[in-house]
Motif scaffolding. Sequence first.
Motif, PDB file in Angstrom:
ATOM      1  N   VAL A   1       0.896  -1.150  -0.096  1.00 41.71           N
ATOM      2  CA  VAL A   1       0.065  -0.194   0.103  1.00 41.71           C
ATOM      3  C   VAL A   1       0.884   1.106   0.130  1.00 41.71           C
ATOM      4  O   VAL A   1       1.762   1.260   0.779  1.00 41.71           O
ATOM      5  N   ILE A   2       0.638   2.240  -0.964  1.00 43.00           N
ATOM      6  CA  ILE A   2       1.238   3.659  -1.019  1.00 43.00           C
ATOM      7  C   ILE A   2       0.114   4.511  -0.822  1.00 43.00           C
ATOM      8  O   ILE A   2      -0.752   4.812  -1.277  1.00 43.00           O
ATOM      9  N   GLY A   3       0.465   5.414   0.173  1.00 40.31           N
ATOM     10  CA  GLY A   3      -0.395   6.637   0.636  1.00 40.31           C
ATOM     11  C   GLY A   3      -0.137   7.726  -0.535  1.00 40.31           C
ATOM     12  O   GLY A   3       1.168   7.866  -0.691  1.00 40.31           O
ATOM     13  N   LEU A   4      -0.849   8.443  -0.815  1.00 40.94           N
ATOM     14  CA  LEU A   4      -1.138   9.437  -1.762  1.00 40.94           C
ATOM     15  C   LEU A   4      -1.924  10.521  -1.094  1.00 40.94           C
ATOM     16  O   LEU A   4      -2.862  10.804  -0.942  1.00 40.94           O
ATOM     17  N   LEU A   5      -1.108  11.618  -0.790  1.00 43.12           N
ATOM     18  CA  LEU A   5      -1.602  12.857   0.002  1.00 43.12           C
ATOM     19  C   LEU A   5      -1.783  14.070  -1.011  1.00 43.12           C
ATOM     20  O   LEU A   5      -0.562  14.568  -1.284  1.00 43.12           O
ATOM     21  N   ILE A   6      -2.944  14.510  -1.259  1.00 36.57           N
ATOM     22  CA  ILE A   6      -3.161  15.580  -2.254  1.00 36.57           C
ATOM     23  C   ILE A   6      -3.916  16.735  -1.283  1.00 36.57           C
ATOM     24  O   ILE A   6      -4.711  16.584  -0.568  1.00 36.57           O
ATOM     25  N   PRO A   7      -3.802  17.876  -1.928  1.00 30.87           N
ATOM     26  CA  PRO A   7      -4.642  19.103  -1.170  1.00 30.87           C
ATOM     27  C   PRO A   7      -6.011  19.273  -1.567  1.00 30.87           C
ATOM     28  O   PRO A   7      -6.756  19.886  -0.832  1.00 30.87           O
ATOM     29  N   ASP A   8      -6.328  19.011  -2.765  1.00 29.87           N
ATOM     30  CA  ASP A   8      -7.992  19.393  -3.175  1.00 29.87           C
ATOM     31  C   ASP A   8      -8.489  18.134  -4.360  1.00 29.87           C
ATOM     32  O   ASP A   8      -7.960  18.544  -5.462  1.00 29.87           O
ATOM     33  N   ILE A   9      -8.938  17.280  -4.239  1.00 28.53           N
ATOM     34  CA  ILE A   9      -9.436  16.301  -5.042  1.00 28.53           C
ATOM     35  C   ILE A   9     -10.569  16.899  -6.023  1.00 28.53           C
ATOM     36  O   ILE A   9     -10.549  16.128  -7.221  1.00 28.53           O
TER      37      ILE A   9
ATOM     38  N   ARG B   1       1.467  -2.675 -10.892  1.00 28.04           N
ATOM     39  CA  ARG B   1       2.892  -3.145 -10.060  1.00 28.04           C
ATOM     40  C   ARG B   1       2.312  -4.098  -8.817  1.00 28.04           C
ATOM     41  O   ARG B   1       3.155  -4.389  -8.119  1.00 28.04           O
ATOM     42  N   GLY B   2       0.967  -4.180  -8.662  1.00 19.85           N
ATOM     43  CA  GLY B   2       0.521  -5.031  -7.588  1.00 19.85           C
ATOM     44  C   GLY B   2       0.302  -4.149  -6.329  1.00 19.85           C
ATOM     45  O   GLY B   2       0.136  -4.816  -5.141  1.00 19.85           O
ATOM     46  N   TYR B   3       0.263  -2.801  -6.409  1.00 20.71           N
ATOM     47  CA  TYR B   3       0.099  -2.129  -5.078  1.00 20.71           C
ATOM     48  C   TYR B   3      -1.042  -1.491  -5.248  1.00 20.71           C
ATOM     49  O   TYR B   3      -1.815  -0.955  -6.310  1.00 20.71           O
ATOM     50  N   SER B   4      -1.584  -0.999  -3.892  1.00 20.86           N
ATOM     51  CA  SER B   4      -2.910   0.005  -3.882  1.00 20.86           C
ATOM     52  C   SER B   4      -2.574   1.130  -3.231  1.00 20.86           C
ATOM     53  O   SER B   4      -1.431   1.190  -2.851  1.00 20.86           O
ATOM     54  N   ILE B   5      -3.385   2.135  -3.724  1.00 24.06           N
ATOM     55  CA  ILE B   5      -3.347   3.533  -3.127  1.00 24.06           C
ATOM     56  C   ILE B   5      -4.189   3.636  -2.118  1.00 24.06           C
ATOM     57  O   ILE B   5      -5.332   3.467  -2.142  1.00 24.06           O
ATOM     58  N   LEU B   6      -3.713   4.495  -0.866  1.00 25.69           N
ATOM     59  CA  LEU B   6      -4.802   5.105  -0.032  1.00 25.69           C
ATOM     60  C   LEU B   6      -4.581   6.326  -0.110  1.00 25.69           C
ATOM     61  O   LEU B   6      -3.752   6.986  -0.007  1.00 25.69           O
ATOM     62  N   LEU B   7      -5.945   6.942  -0.703  1.00 25.28           N
ATOM     63  CA  LEU B   7      -5.788   8.364  -1.173  1.00 25.28           C
ATOM     64  C   LEU B   7      -6.385   9.239   0.055  1.00 25.28           C
ATOM     65  O   LEU B   7      -7.479   8.881   0.913  1.00 25.28           O
ATOM     66  N   CYS B   8      -5.586  10.237   0.404  1.00 27.02           N
ATOM     67  CA  CYS B   8      -5.773  11.168   1.480  1.00 27.02           C
ATOM     68  C   CYS B   8      -5.992  12.750   1.012  1.00 27.02           C
ATOM     69  O   CYS B   8      -5.434  13.124   0.311  1.00 27.02           O
ATOM     70  N   ASN B   9      -6.958  13.264   1.089  1.00 26.23           N
ATOM     71  CA  ASN B   9      -7.511  14.527   0.381  1.00 26.23           C
ATOM     72  C   ASN B   9      -7.644  15.395   1.826  1.00 26.23           C
ATOM     73  O   ASN B   9      -8.417  15.546   2.445  1.00 26.23           O
ATOM     74  N   SER B  10      -6.525  16.484   1.605  1.00 24.86           N
ATOM     75  CA  SER B  10      -6.323  17.294   2.929  1.00 24.86           C
ATOM     76  C   SER B  10      -7.346  18.556   2.923  1.00 24.86           C
ATOM     77  O   SER B  10      -7.465  19.205   3.863  1.00 24.86           O
TER      78      SER B  10
ATOM     79  N   GLN C   1      -0.190   4.507  10.921  1.00 23.30           N
ATOM     80  CA  GLN C   1      -0.970   3.471  11.591  1.00 23.30           C
ATOM     81  C   GLN C   1      -1.175   2.297  10.558  1.00 23.30           C
ATOM     82  O   GLN C   1      -1.217   1.093  10.807  1.00 23.30           O
ATOM     83  N   GLN C   2      -1.507   2.648   9.238  1.00 19.44           N
ATOM     84  CA  GLN C   2      -1.732   1.588   8.345  1.00 19.44           C
ATOM     85  C   GLN C   2      -0.384   0.964   7.694  1.00 19.44           C
ATOM     86  O   GLN C   2      -0.439   0.116   6.944  1.00 19.44           O
ATOM     87  N   GLN C   3       0.696   1.587   8.277  1.00 19.54           N
ATOM     88  CA  GLN C   3       1.899   0.987   7.960  1.00 19.54           C
ATOM     89  C   GLN C   3       2.363   0.910   6.431  1.00 19.54           C
ATOM     90  O   GLN C   3       2.554  -0.163   5.644  1.00 19.54           O
ATOM     91  N   VAL C   4       2.038   1.959   5.529  1.00 18.45           N
ATOM     92  CA  VAL C   4       2.194   1.878   4.229  1.00 18.45           C
ATOM     93  C   VAL C   4       3.676   1.652   4.037  1.00 18.45           C
ATOM     94  O   VAL C   4       4.442   2.092   4.768  1.00 18.45           O
ATOM     95  N   ASP C   5       3.795   1.249   2.669  1.00 18.59           N
ATOM     96  CA  ASP C   5       5.240   1.214   2.367  1.00 18.59           C
ATOM     97  C   ASP C   5       5.925   2.430   2.143  1.00 18.59           C
ATOM     98  O   ASP C   5       7.045   2.667   2.326  1.00 18.59           O
ATOM     99  N   GLY C   6       5.117   3.428   1.609  1.00 17.81           N
ATOM    100  CA  GLY C   6       5.737   4.846   1.322  1.00 17.81           C
ATOM    101  C   GLY C   6       4.504   5.665   1.099  1.00 17.81           C
ATOM    102  O   GLY C   6       3.321   5.426   1.050  1.00 17.81           O
ATOM    103  N   VAL C   7       4.840   6.955   0.777  1.00 17.58           N
ATOM    104  CA  VAL C   7       3.987   8.349   0.806  1.00 17.58           C
ATOM    105  C   VAL C   7       4.331   9.030  -0.348  1.00 17.58           C
ATOM    106  O   VAL C   7       5.451   9.353  -0.151  1.00 17.58           O
ATOM    107  N   LEU C   8       3.415   9.465  -1.345  1.00 18.25           N
ATOM    108  CA  LEU C   8       3.464  10.286  -2.183  1.00 18.25           C
ATOM    109  C   LEU C   8       3.044  11.863  -1.719  1.00 18.25           C
ATOM    110  O   LEU C   8       1.594  11.593  -1.321  1.00 18.25           O
TER     111      LEU C   8
END
Length: 365
Positions: free
Chosen positions: A65-73, A92-101, A117-124
């Motif tokens: 899982v990779i987190g994606l943090l964006i300011p305005d969806i 690539r076999g990964y899922s995205i956890l989308l976070c809209n701030s 807490q979700q222990q993601v692999d990384g964050v964009l």
Amino acid sequence: MAANQVTVRDVAQKAGVSISTVSRVLTGSARVSPELRQRVIDAVEELGYRPNALARGLRMRRTAVIGLLIPDISNPFFGQLARVVEDAANNRGYSILLCNSQNSRAREVQYLDLLRQQQVDGVLVVTSGAMGEELEEFFKLTGAAVLALDRRIPQFKGPWIGGDPYPGARQAVQHLLDLGHRNIGLVRGVEGNISSDERYKALNRALVEAGLPEERWTWVGEYTLETGIAAGLALAELPAQKRPTAVIATSEFSAYGLIEGVSRHGISVPDQLSVVGYDNTAFAEVFRPALTVIAQPIEEMGELAVDFILRMINNAEQDEQLPPVAPVAGMRPPAAVKEAVEDAVLPTYLVVRSSTAPARPVSSS
């Protein structure tokens, strides 16, 4: 063949490469030629291959899982960028956890805690403000890969992928000059935001280099429709002789608002006012008038971001036959972020559509 029955071996046979080459492509390793990488990606898409994330997680202690943090969806640029990132990650076999701030620093901090807490692999991260210290702290606590996307982040020591605004700015200014415009205004983003400041400086530089005066009509606000509408209403109230004949907005979203604002006062685009936006989402082509833009390479930016962060996540010492995934529980392996990547600066460029036209003489009456 059902997608859940497709194996890494099937992909390797279809692409005509070794299993280890398939693994290196899926993990984002730089040690694969562009030609082989494309063959593997084509085979993955044709066969519908999806790695078994649960099995890999149990074996490799990762979550895929990779987190994606964006300011305005709601902003078309971020929506399109999120789609590109999700597609590239899924391939690539990964899922995205989308976070809209929603452009809230408090929400960004809350989302970083959730991603921890979700222990993601990384964050964009596309941050709405200065989050350098928070991201460094996040990295220290989790060991997860962190990559800044689109906007530079002060005090953040990790890599960044984004556009260079100057090439597109120079092309946009020259385009307007060729159309006879000399009074060119700007609608810019908030002061103090690095992305906004860089776009504004690039446009100012291009305008001054073209021999135009440094003082010009400028409206400051957010990258929103509301900012554009307010700018359009204010511009329409200027005397015709002082009103810019062309305006460059540093956001596509605010360009749409600008056109709406001036239209409420009967000012026609492009007959009476030429407008240039910034981003080049799918909406720019279908909007009326179709929007001339300083284009960011959104597809390349999103795909490169996934490639980079998987290279950061990749642990070369793990089994090459399966893509690594992030820890399910406990501490992250110390080599989880192993392969460093450099910043990537992608040049912007001008796309001419129908929102710009030759300048018309302004009546003195």
